[in-house]
Design a protein around this motif. Sequence first.
Motif, PDB file in Angstrom:
ATOM      1  N   PHE A 253       0.834  -1.197   0.000  1.00  0.00           N
ATOM      2  CA  PHE A 253       0.000   0.000   0.000  1.00  0.00           C
ATOM      3  C   PHE A 253       0.873   1.252   0.000  1.00  0.00           C
ATOM      4  N   PRO A 254       0.391   2.340  -0.601  1.00  0.00           N
ATOM      5  CA  PRO A 254       1.055   3.630  -0.385  1.00  0.00           C
ATOM      6  C   PRO A 254       1.053   3.949   1.108  1.00  0.00           C
ATOM      7  N   GLU A 255       1.946   4.821   1.537  1.00  0.00           N
ATOM      8  CA  GLU A 255       2.035   5.154   2.956  1.00  0.00           C
ATOM      9  C   GLU A 255       0.710   5.718   3.476  1.00  0.00           C
ATOM     10  N   THR A 256       0.047   6.520   2.659  1.00  0.00           N
ATOM     11  CA  THR A 256      -1.252   7.085   3.018  1.00  0.00           C
ATOM     12  C   THR A 256      -2.165   7.005   1.801  1.00  0.00           C
ATOM     13  N   ALA A 257      -3.357   6.434   1.959  1.00  0.00           N
ATOM     14  CA  ALA A 257      -4.252   6.282   0.807  1.00  0.00           C
ATOM     15  C   ALA A 257      -5.686   6.103   1.274  1.00  0.00           C
ATOM     16  N   ARG A 258      -6.620   6.473   0.387  1.00  0.00           N
ATOM     17  CA  ARG A 258      -8.047   6.281   0.646  1.00  0.00           C
ATOM     18  C   ARG A 258      -8.670   5.581  -0.557  1.00  0.00           C
ATOM     19  N   TYR A 259      -9.644   4.727  -0.280  1.00  0.00           N
ATOM     20  CA  TYR A 259     -10.316   3.959  -1.325  1.00  0.00           C
ATOM     21  C   TYR A 259     -11.814   3.937  -1.025  1.00  0.00           C
ATOM     22  N   MET A 260     -12.638   3.799  -2.060  1.00  0.00           N
ATOM     23  CA  MET A 260     -14.072   3.659  -1.834  1.00  0.00           C
ATOM     24  C   MET A 260     -14.704   2.881  -2.972  1.00  0.00           C
TER      25      MET A 260
ATOM     26  N   ALA B 205     -12.474  -1.477  -4.709  1.00  0.00           N
ATOM     27  CA  ALA B 205     -12.427  -0.090  -4.251  1.00  0.00           C
ATOM     28  C   ALA B 205     -11.272   0.641  -4.927  1.00  0.00           C
ATOM     29  N   ALA B 206     -11.606   1.718  -5.625  1.00  0.00           N
ATOM     30  CA  ALA B 206     -10.597   2.516  -6.321  1.00  0.00           C
ATOM     31  C   ALA B 206     -10.036   3.591  -5.401  1.00  0.00           C
ATOM     32  N   SER B 207      -8.836   4.029  -5.699  1.00  0.00           N
ATOM     33  CA  SER B 207      -8.206   5.104  -4.943  1.00  0.00           C
ATOM     34  C   SER B 207      -8.974   6.406  -5.153  1.00  0.00           C
ATOM     35  N   VAL B 208      -9.161   7.164  -4.084  1.00  0.00           N
ATOM     36  CA  VAL B 208      -9.843   8.457  -4.167  1.00  0.00           C
ATOM     37  C   VAL B 208      -8.981   9.517  -3.489  1.00  0.00           C
ATOM     38  N   SER B 209      -9.258  10.768  -3.823  1.00  0.00           N
ATOM     39  CA  SER B 209      -8.516  11.875  -3.234  1.00  0.00           C
ATOM     40  C   SER B 209      -9.443  13.086  -3.134  1.00  0.00           C
ATOM     41  N   GLY B 210      -8.889  14.235  -2.831  1.00  0.00           N
ATOM     42  CA  GLY B 210      -9.717  15.428  -2.698  1.00  0.00           C
ATOM     43  C   GLY B 210     -10.671  15.293  -1.531  1.00  0.00           C
ATOM     44  N   LEU B 211     -11.950  15.581  -1.760  1.00  0.00           N
ATOM     45  CA  LEU B 211     -12.949  15.531  -0.700  1.00  0.00           C
ATOM     46  C   LEU B 211     -13.501  14.131  -0.483  1.00  0.00           C
ATOM     47  N   ALA B 212     -13.227  13.198  -1.381  1.00  0.00           N
ATOM     48  CA  ALA B 212     -13.784  11.847  -1.270  1.00  0.00           C
ATOM     49  C   ALA B 212     -13.153  11.097  -0.096  1.00  0.00           C
ATOM     50  N   GLY B 213     -13.953  10.260   0.535  1.00  0.00           N
ATOM     51  CA  GLY B 213     -13.465   9.462   1.646  1.00  0.00           C
ATOM     52  C   GLY B 213     -14.540   9.219   2.675  1.00  0.00           C
ATOM     53  N   MET B 214     -14.130   8.880   3.886  1.00  0.00           N
ATOM     54  CA  MET B 214     -15.053   8.638   4.992  1.00  0.00           C
ATOM     55  C   MET B 214     -15.036   9.827   5.940  1.00  0.00           C
TER      56      MET B 214
END
Length: 212
Positions: free
Chosen positions: A25-32, A111-120
């Motif tokens: 995994f990348p050190e920091t990442a978000r997926y949804m 679950a694809a990687s998301v960035s910006g405002l996307a996430g939990m």
Amino acid sequence: MTVVAVLGVLAAGCSGESSSEPPAFPETARYMADMTSADGAPMAIGISVDGSSVAAYACNGTDDEAWFFGDQSDGAIKLTSRMRDTLTADYDGTDVNGTVTMNGGEYPFTAASVSGLAGMYTAESDGVRASWVVRPDGTATGVQFSGFSQGDRNFDPFNLDGLSDFDVRNDVRNKRKLGPAGPIEFPDGRPQASINGQPVSPILVTGTFRLR
């Protein structure tokens, strides 16, 4: 080529295959992801990873949710929620592929990687918690948790270790008071919402986030 040389080439090839490592995994990442069970029931999931720490949240936007906390190892996630729901997944170098099992239903997902405002996101007010999975287009699925119903409750919702999976899933789980969360908005790039009419500022959930 001699027999010895051929064997050397084969050994080198086999050695190369056995030493291959799963993608990290990348050190920091978000997926949804949005997902559905075999009978078409919808669910959304968000996953955040920070180093080895993982937090994930799945909900259907109406009356069910599950929080998962723990660690990932070599790109693999295997977590159990307090309500004994399960999340198993693997990182393939791009997406997180896995299955959530909630209340007897299985929800496969990619679950694809998301960035910006996307996430939990999550927020609390007067003991009531609202949580959301926000998509890249700004739409969200969220559930509000208002505690547990009283009646014949004979358990500590924060210490369920002494209960069997059956008792937790069929007794404690169905005593949660759940309903749709209100909308979450980002008028100035900052999350805003309300819980029972009280304005709140939801926080972005990271991999190190934990509920009590």
